[in-house]
Motif scaffolding. Sequence first.
Motif, PDB file in Angstrom:
ATOM      1  N   VAL A  41     -33.455  71.265 100.739  1.00 33.20           N
ATOM      2  CA  VAL A  41     -34.226  71.674  99.569  1.00 33.20           C
ATOM      3  C   VAL A  41     -34.220  73.195  99.498  1.00 33.20           C
ATOM      4  O   VAL A  41     -34.568  73.871 100.466  1.00 33.20           O
ATOM      5  CB  VAL A  41     -35.673  71.152  99.652  1.00 33.20           C
ATOM      6  N   THR A  42     -33.804  73.741  98.366  1.00 35.77           N
ATOM      7  CA  THR A  42     -33.777  75.181  98.179  1.00 35.77           C
ATOM      8  C   THR A  42     -35.064  75.634  97.502  1.00 35.77           C
ATOM      9  O   THR A  42     -35.354  75.231  96.380  1.00 35.77           O
ATOM     10  CB  THR A  42     -32.578  75.607  97.317  1.00 35.77           C
ATOM     11  N   VAL A  43     -35.844  76.439  98.219  1.00 35.25           N
ATOM     12  CA  VAL A  43     -37.102  76.956  97.693  1.00 35.25           C
ATOM     13  C   VAL A  43     -36.877  78.377  97.200  1.00 35.25           C
ATOM     14  O   VAL A  43     -36.396  79.234  97.943  1.00 35.25           O
ATOM     15  CB  VAL A  43     -38.209  76.943  98.765  1.00 35.25           C
ATOM     16  N   GLY A  44     -37.204  78.627  95.943  1.00 40.99           N
ATOM     17  CA  GLY A  44     -36.993  79.941  95.358  1.00 40.99           C
ATOM     18  C   GLY A  44     -38.276  80.739  95.249  1.00 40.99           C
ATOM     19  O   GLY A  44     -39.376  80.202  95.288  1.00 40.99           O
ATOM     20  N   GLY A  45     -38.111  82.060  95.121  1.00 44.55           N
ATOM     21  CA  GLY A  45     -39.230  82.964  94.895  1.00 44.55           C
ATOM     22  C   GLY A  45     -38.822  84.026  93.897  1.00 44.55           C
ATOM     23  O   GLY A  45     -37.666  84.461  93.882  1.00 44.55           O
ATOM     24  N   ALA A  46     -39.738  84.442  93.021  1.00 47.54           N
ATOM     25  CA  ALA A  46     -39.442  85.454  92.020  1.00 47.54           C
ATOM     26  C   ALA A  46     -39.492  86.849  92.645  1.00 47.54           C
ATOM     27  O   ALA A  46     -39.584  86.998  93.861  1.00 47.54           O
ATOM     28  CB  ALA A  46     -40.412  85.343  90.848  1.00 47.54           C
ATOM     29  N   ASN A  47     -39.459  87.875  91.779  1.00 51.97           N
ATOM     30  CA  ASN A  47     -39.334  89.245  92.299  1.00 51.97           C
ATOM     31  C   ASN A  47     -40.678  89.958  92.394  1.00 51.97           C
ATOM     32  O   ASN A  47     -40.833  91.096  91.973  1.00 51.97           O
ATOM     33  CB  ASN A  47     -38.372  90.047  91.403  1.00 51.97           C
ATOM     34  N   PHE A  48     -41.680  89.261  92.957  1.00 52.64           N
ATOM     35  CA  PHE A  48     -42.938  89.928  93.261  1.00 52.64           C
ATOM     36  C   PHE A  48     -43.576  89.241  94.473  1.00 52.64           C
ATOM     37  O   PHE A  48     -43.311  88.062  94.742  1.00 52.64           O
ATOM     38  CB  PHE A  48     -43.890  89.960  92.055  1.00 52.64           C
ATOM     39  N   PRO A  49     -44.394  89.956  95.238  1.00 51.37           N
ATOM     40  CA  PRO A  49     -44.857  89.470  96.548  1.00 51.37           C
ATOM     41  C   PRO A  49     -45.551  88.125  96.526  1.00 51.37           C
ATOM     42  O   PRO A  49     -45.326  87.292  97.404  1.00 51.37           O
ATOM     43  CB  PRO A  49     -45.794  90.586  97.018  1.00 51.37           C
ATOM     44  N   GLU A  50     -46.424  87.879  95.556  1.00 48.92           N
ATOM     45  CA  GLU A  50     -47.171  86.626  95.576  1.00 48.92           C
ATOM     46  C   GLU A  50     -46.262  85.417  95.411  1.00 48.92           C
ATOM     47  O   GLU A  50     -46.459  84.387  96.071  1.00 48.92           O
ATOM     48  CB  GLU A  50     -48.235  86.624  94.483  1.00 48.92           C
ATOM     49  N   SER A  51     -45.262  85.520  94.551  1.00 51.46           N
ATOM     50  CA  SER A  51     -44.335  84.412  94.367  1.00 51.46           C
ATOM     51  C   SER A  51     -43.612  84.082  95.665  1.00 51.46           C
ATOM     52  O   SER A  51     -43.446  82.911  96.029  1.00 51.46           O
ATOM     53  CB  SER A  51     -43.312  84.745  93.278  1.00 51.46           C
ATOM     54  N   ASN A  52     -43.204  85.113  96.393  1.00 54.57           N
ATOM     55  CA  ASN A  52     -42.494  84.877  97.644  1.00 54.57           C
ATOM     56  C   ASN A  52     -43.427  84.358  98.740  1.00 54.57           C
ATOM     57  O   ASN A  52     -43.015  83.560  99.587  1.00 54.57           O
ATOM     58  CB  ASN A  52     -41.794  86.159  98.082  1.00 54.57           C
ATOM     59  N   LEU A  53     -44.686  84.773  98.714  1.00 50.88           N
ATOM     60  CA  LEU A  53     -45.669  84.213  99.642  1.00 50.88           C
ATOM     61  C   LEU A  53     -45.863  82.732  99.361  1.00 50.88           C
ATOM     62  O   LEU A  53     -45.866  81.901 100.288  1.00 50.88           O
ATOM     63  CB  LEU A  53     -47.000  84.956  99.512  1.00 50.88           C
ATOM     64  N   LEU A  54     -46.038  82.369  98.094  1.00 43.98           N
ATOM     65  CA  LEU A  54     -46.192  80.963  97.730  1.00 43.98           C
ATOM     66  C   LEU A  54     -44.946  80.161  98.105  1.00 43.98           C
ATOM     67  O   LEU A  54     -45.048  79.029  98.592  1.00 43.98           O
ATOM     68  CB  LEU A  54     -46.459  80.840  96.229  1.00 43.98           C
ATOM     69  N   ALA A  55     -43.781  80.749  97.889  1.00 43.49           N
ATOM     70  CA  ALA A  55     -42.538  80.071  98.256  1.00 43.49           C
ATOM     71  C   ALA A  55     -42.492  79.824  99.760  1.00 43.49           C
ATOM     72  O   ALA A  55     -42.040  78.768 100.211  1.00 43.49           O
ATOM     73  CB  ALA A  55     -41.340  80.911  97.811  1.00 43.49           C
ATOM     74  N   GLU A  56     -42.978  80.783 100.533  1.00 38.62           N
ATOM     75  CA  GLU A  56     -43.012  80.618 101.985  1.00 38.62           C
ATOM     76  C   GLU A  56     -43.994  79.517 102.385  1.00 38.62           C
ATOM     77  O   GLU A  56     -43.728  78.738 103.306  1.00 38.62           O
ATOM     78  CB  GLU A  56     -43.385  81.941 102.662  1.00 38.62           C
ATOM     79  N   LEU A  57     -45.134  79.442 101.694  1.00 40.92           N
ATOM     80  CA  LEU A  57     -46.080  78.338 101.928  1.00 40.92           C
ATOM     81  C   LEU A  57     -45.387  76.998 101.707  1.00 40.92           C
ATOM     82  O   LEU A  57     -45.489  76.081 102.528  1.00 40.92           O
ATOM     83  CB  LEU A  57     -47.271  78.441 100.977  1.00 40.92           C
ATOM     84  N   TYR A  58     -44.701  76.884 100.565  1.00 37.63           N
ATOM     85  CA  TYR A  58     -44.000  75.639 100.261  1.00 37.63           C
ATOM     86  C   TYR A  58     -42.941  75.330 101.318  1.00 37.63           C
ATOM     87  O   TYR A  58     -42.820  74.191 101.778  1.00 37.63           O
ATOM     88  CB  TYR A  58     -43.326  75.730  98.882  1.00 37.63           C
ATOM     89  N   ALA A  59     -42.178  76.344 101.685  1.00 37.18           N
ATOM     90  CA  ALA A  59     -41.085  76.140 102.646  1.00 37.18           C
ATOM     91  C   ALA A  59     -41.608  75.637 103.984  1.00 37.18           C
ATOM     92  O   ALA A  59     -41.084  74.676 104.556  1.00 37.18           O
ATOM     93  CB  ALA A  59     -40.308  77.443 102.825  1.00 37.18           C
ATOM     94  N   GLN A  60     -42.657  76.282 104.492  1.00 39.52           N
ATOM     95  CA  GLN A  60     -43.206  75.863 105.789  1.00 39.52           C
ATOM     96  C   GLN A  60     -43.865  74.480 105.706  1.00 39.52           C
ATOM     97  O   GLN A  60     -43.789  73.690 106.657  1.00 39.52           O
ATOM     98  CB  GLN A  60     -44.191  76.901 106.300  1.00 39.52           C
ATOM     99  N   ALA A  61     -44.526  74.188 104.593  1.00 41.10           N
ATOM    100  CA  ALA A  61     -45.141  72.872 104.427  1.00 41.10           C
ATOM    101  C   ALA A  61     -44.069  71.778 104.404  1.00 41.10           C
ATOM    102  O   ALA A  61     -44.256  70.694 104.973  1.00 41.10           O
ATOM    103  CB  ALA A  61     -45.961  72.836 103.139  1.00 41.10           C
ATOM    104  N   LEU A  62     -42.949  72.059 103.748  1.00 39.55           N
ATOM    105  CA  LEU A  62     -41.843  71.104 103.711  1.00 39.55           C
ATOM    106  C   LEU A  62     -41.231  70.925 105.098  1.00 39.55           C
ATOM    107  O   LEU A  62     -40.967  69.794 105.541  1.00 39.55           O
ATOM    108  CB  LEU A  62     -40.777  71.585 102.723  1.00 39.55           C
TER     109      LEU A  62
END
Length: 306
Positions: A41-62
Amino acid sequence: MKKLIRGAVVGLVAALTLSACGGGDSGDDNPLAGGGAGGTVTVGGANFPESNLLAELYAQALEAKGVKVTRKFNIGAREVYYDQVVKGGISVMPEYNGALLVTSVDENSKAATTEEINAELKSKLPASVEMLASAEAEDKDSVTVNPQTAAKHDLKSIADLEGVAKDLVIAGPSEFETRQQGLKGLKEAYGIEFKEFKPFDAGAQSTLVKLLVEDEIQAADLFTTDPTIEQNKLVVLEDPKNVFNAQNVTPLVHKESVDQTARAALDAVSAKLTTQDLLDMMKRVVIDKDDQEKVAEDWLKKSGLV
């Protein structure tokens, strides 16, 4: 012997062909590049810190549920990444439901509440994608002014900018100039136009705050969960006409790229995530300079998700 050699060549060509089809991590034009059920599963993040933090949350939860994850962060604005999700190059993307609706799905939508927005997204999104459960957590665009400007003009609401905006410089991400949730919508709803708009990269929140503090600009499009707003006593103007509608954190997924295990893991994050959680985590990332991987891990452990 010739048959053996020919078979080896054919096998090599097939292997190279398969490798070429799956090569690279962008997968922009490959509808299966994000990985189907049981795949990556490819988890993406946009070009600002909060989006990438949320993406990291999703990635680790997965990953905690045994899902293989590829991270593809700092992609760009919605105008860049949305089409990749639709095509399957990105499997999972942290989104803000209201912003997605009026930016990429229906710019004329008048939906304002979480329920109205999600109902429209369900009926209007392309068939290849869907929104999963929304979190309580919300991060909205805003018109934020520095304290001296607020005091000078007695500003509490965007409506108070009528007759004042023409003397003020506003800044924000470049797309803010043309979006409905931006200068276009502000003009239509409130009849205001600013003296000047200065465009910056969407990831330049810290630059915008610095310019506000130094009064180089008087207003900016800031995300409401930015902890430096409170730190610098900046004033977020109320939006009584709902130019900035509900913007709940919601996973946008490519349907074929996520199985039930992945969906359940993402829904579990949404069920726990609050706006205060976002504020607390963003303080650690933006002000304390903690690694987003550690911040995400700590929240997931505290929430009982890993």
